[in-house]
Design an enzyme around this catalytic site. Structure first.
Site, mmCIF file in Angstrom:
data_model
loop_
_atom_site.group_PDB
_atom_site.id
_atom_site.type_symbol
_atom_site.label_atom_id
_atom_site.label_comp_id
_atom_site.label_asym_id
_atom_site.label_seq_id
_atom_site.Cartn_x
_atom_site.Cartn_y
_atom_site.Cartn_z
ATOM 1 N N SER A 20 -11.756 1.493 -0.816
ATOM 2 C CA SER A 20 -12.444 1.503 0.475
ATOM 3 C C SER A 20 -13.967 1.521 0.344
ATOM 4 C CB SER A 20 -11.970 2.691 1.312
ATOM 5 O OG SER A 20 -10.622 2.513 1.697
ATOM 6 N N LYS A 70 -2.223 11.937 6.117
ATOM 7 C CA LYS A 70 -2.251 11.217 7.391
ATOM 8 C C LYS A 70 -1.546 11.950 8.536
ATOM 9 C CE LYS A 70 -2.866 6.657 5.359
ATOM 10 N NZ LYS A 70 -2.465 5.239 5.338
ATOM 11 N N ASP A 107 -4.338 1.748 10.732
ATOM 12 C CA ASP A 107 -3.331 1.179 9.834
ATOM 13 C C ASP A 107 -2.445 0.171 10.557
ATOM 14 O OD1 ASP A 107 -3.948 2.348 7.400
ATOM 15 O OD2 ASP A 107 -2.610 4.062 7.687
ATOM 16 N N GLY A 238 -1.283 -5.820 -0.848
ATOM 17 C CA GLY A 238 -1.874 -4.643 -0.241
ATOM 18 C C GLY A 238 -3.289 -4.811 0.260
#
Length: 274
Positions: A20, A70, A107, A238
């Site tokens: 990220s 999460k 997401d 991914g």
């Protein structure tokens, strides 16, 4: 008045694998925005202290959240968008100066982007996993109106609870069960990631028209994707979901749209960093 740059970050346990910062800092540089994006190791026991510290930092814009936080982070955030009810997991938390922490989920939108781009029209899907990422994937697929959904999970009761929370009438099978003949197979776990157990599945039941989508991106060529390609199946890696969800979070943190016209250069950067 702080002389430091405003910043956002990603938190998780582990966190060393995260790409990220490469993504967000690439976009920040491309847009000449004076800010930065970091990664920070936060253990489950350290979540409360982490948020207490960051709330006091005027330069902190918020964070992305990866495994295993999460679901747990929902205890520390406000939820004006009803994410707790609709999805049951958060991966993006924005800091309102002097106000609450706002939790949301990018997401689901990031997961959907390549399916919408490819005009995917399947009617059945199998999701591997019952954690935070899998919950967002389930929400995304139900938003597409996919009528037949199977959850494959180590904990069948947890998988059923995920379906019940989403109000979805699907089926739950164990990890040792045979795959159903579905149009889309999604790995929504960390299985197959570097340092994690392998994901070894017999893909024989999948039809030749099936798509296999693995949200793991370290390595990019997972065992699952290799097995799918060996069978001639369409695959999505991914980086698709990672970049998609990052673009939505980038807008939240930095109030600017990610320059998606540079995706090819970004992918090349991410691949060269492996």
């Amino acid at each position: 008045m702080s002389d430091a740059l405003p910043y956002a970050e990603v938190i998780g346990d582990p966190i060393g694998h995260s790409k990220s910062p490469l993504i967000h800092n690439f976009w920040l540089q491309a847009l000449n925005i004076e800010a930065e994006y970091r990664k920070t190791h936060v253990t489950p026991d350290g979540l409360a202290a982490y948020f207490l510290q960051r709330r006091a930092d005027p330069d902190w814009l918020g964070c992305n959240v990866t495994i295993p936080h999460k679901i747990a982070v929902m205890d520390f955030t406000d939820d004006p968008g009803g994410v707790r009810t609709r999805i049951g997991a958060m991966n993006t938390i924005a800091s309102e100066t002097g106000g609450p922490l706002i939790g949301t989920n990018t997401d689901a939108g990031g997961f959907l982007q390549p399916l919408l781009r490819d005009k995917w029209k399947g009617r059945s899907a199998t999701i591997i996993g019952a954690g935070g990422a899998a919950r967002a994937i389930l929400f995304a697929l139900t938003s597409l109106g996919v009528p037949n959904i199977t959850i494959m999970a180590r904990d069948v009761a947890r998988g059923q609870a995920m379906l019940d929370h989403a109000g979805v009438k699907g089926q739950v099978i164990g990890m040792d069960a045979a795959l159903p003949a579905c149009d889309l197979l999604v790995n929504g776990t960390s299985l197959g990631m570097v340092g994690q157990p392998v994901l070894d599945l017999d893909l024989t039941p999948l039809p030749a028209s099936a798509t296999v989508y693995d949200i793991v991106y370290t390595p990019l060529e997972t065992g699952l994707l290799k097995a799918a390609r060996d069978r001639g199946l369409k695959t999505l890696d991914g980086l698709e979901m990672l970049i998609g969800q990052a673009a939505l979070a980038f807008d939240i943190f930095f109030d600017a749209q990610a320059p998606r016209e540079l995706d090819a250069d970004l992918r090349a950067l991410l691949l060269s960093a492996d």
